[in-house]
Scaffold this active site. Sequence first.
Site, short mmCIF file in Angstrom:
data_model
loop_
_atom_site.label_atom_id
_atom_site.label_comp_id
_atom_site.label_asym_id
_atom_site.label_seq_id
_atom_site.Cartn_x
_atom_site.Cartn_y
_atom_site.Cartn_z
N GLU A 132 1.07 4.52 0.08
CA GLU A 132 0.98 5.84 0.70
C GLU A 132 1.93 6.83 0.01
O GLU A 132 1.58 8.00 -0.21
CB GLU A 132 1.30 5.76 2.19
CG GLU A 132 1.15 7.10 2.90
CD GLU A 132 1.55 7.06 4.36
OE1 GLU A 132 2.05 8.09 4.86
OE2 GLU A 132 1.36 6.01 5.02
N CYS A 201 2.66 8.69 12.39
CA CYS A 201 1.41 8.79 13.13
C CYS A 201 1.56 8.25 14.55
O CYS A 201 2.47 7.48 14.87
CB CYS A 201 0.29 8.08 12.38
SG CYS A 201 0.24 6.30 12.60
N SER A 230 3.85 -1.86 5.97
CA SER A 230 5.06 -1.12 6.34
C SER A 230 5.20 -1.04 7.86
O SER A 230 6.28 -1.30 8.40
CB SER A 230 5.01 0.29 5.75
OG SER A 230 6.10 1.06 6.21
N ASN A 231 4.12 -0.69 8.56
CA ASN A 231 4.26 -0.51 10.01
C ASN A 231 4.56 -1.82 10.72
O ASN A 231 5.28 -1.85 11.72
CB ASN A 231 3.03 0.20 10.59
CG ASN A 231 1.82 -0.70 10.71
OD1 ASN A 231 1.64 -1.40 11.69
ND2 ASN A 231 0.96 -0.69 9.70
N SER A 274 -2.85 -2.82 11.12
CA SER A 274 -3.94 -3.36 10.30
C SER A 274 -4.25 -4.82 10.62
O SER A 274 -4.97 -5.48 9.87
CB SER A 274 -3.62 -3.19 8.81
OG SER A 274 -2.33 -3.68 8.52
#
Length: 320
Positions: A132, A201, A230-231, A274
């Site tokens: 990203e 987000c 990452s999240n 994800s």
Amino acid sequence: MTRPPLTILLAAPRGFCAGVVRAIDIVERALALYGAPVYVRHEIVHNRFVVDDLRAKGAIFVDELDEIPDGDRPVVFSAHGVPKSVPAAASARHLFQLDATCPLVTKVHMEAQRHHAEGLEIILIGHKGHPEVIGTMGQLPDGAVRLIESVEEAEALEVRDPEKLAYVTQTTLSVDDTKDVIAALQRRFPAIRGPYKEDICYATTNRQEAVKAIAPRIELLLVVGAPNSSNSRRLVEVGEKNGTPRSLLVQRAADLDWSSLQGLSTIGITAGASAPELLVNEIIDAFRNHYDVRVETVTLREENVSFNLPRELREAQSPS
């Protein structure tokens, strides 16, 4: 033999966000409309199970466009976004492009472009090397965006003109850590401009807040997700900082080390944006083989966000 009792606090929201659902739907819709193969540049989302499932259906994952043969087969760009040079190269070869970039990542791209057009130097808060971040920096000429990762880097930052400065952020960062970096920038550069609405987000924020809600009540937090997500990695950190020092990232049930999972009474489970719910259920079922499990869902808030598919797929007719 009687199994010991175990309460599993299931954090909600968890798992797939609207951007991930849209990205997967784009690949599956393209396969349904045009048949296999459909090419995908990089992992469509950061989850091996999802990628393997799409590969089995006819998707071919490539690192770069030069691995795709000439022709009219669809090529999908991943949810993380790509530098402008990628669609430009695809257009030069007349490839049929489908952009699965999350609309919330696109929002960051547009902010960066707007700031650049206004003559501002742009600071990007994010993790070096993340797709990203590469995509966001690639929206503008080399040198137009400065990447920082920490408060320390914000404190040491030298800029061209403190009066002509703006910042944007990666969408999947730790809310708390990013807040500290932004505070440092605003203290040092009072004129710095930020986004109209924060860049992290909704799904990242919601999943982190849901972990905070259960962390003080549990002995162990399991975050279902990929090591390159990452999240998902941020969820582990949030657990560690908010009452659950023992927070682990696991990809699926086969990764669990049962020798270290004895004697528990209450654990928490969440999933990165994800990670499919199937993997969460798989892990809960694995615990049922060792414990008498009671599942309690702890819902922070409901999510009802959805994003449209690209116009090319909405307007296309399925083959008769």
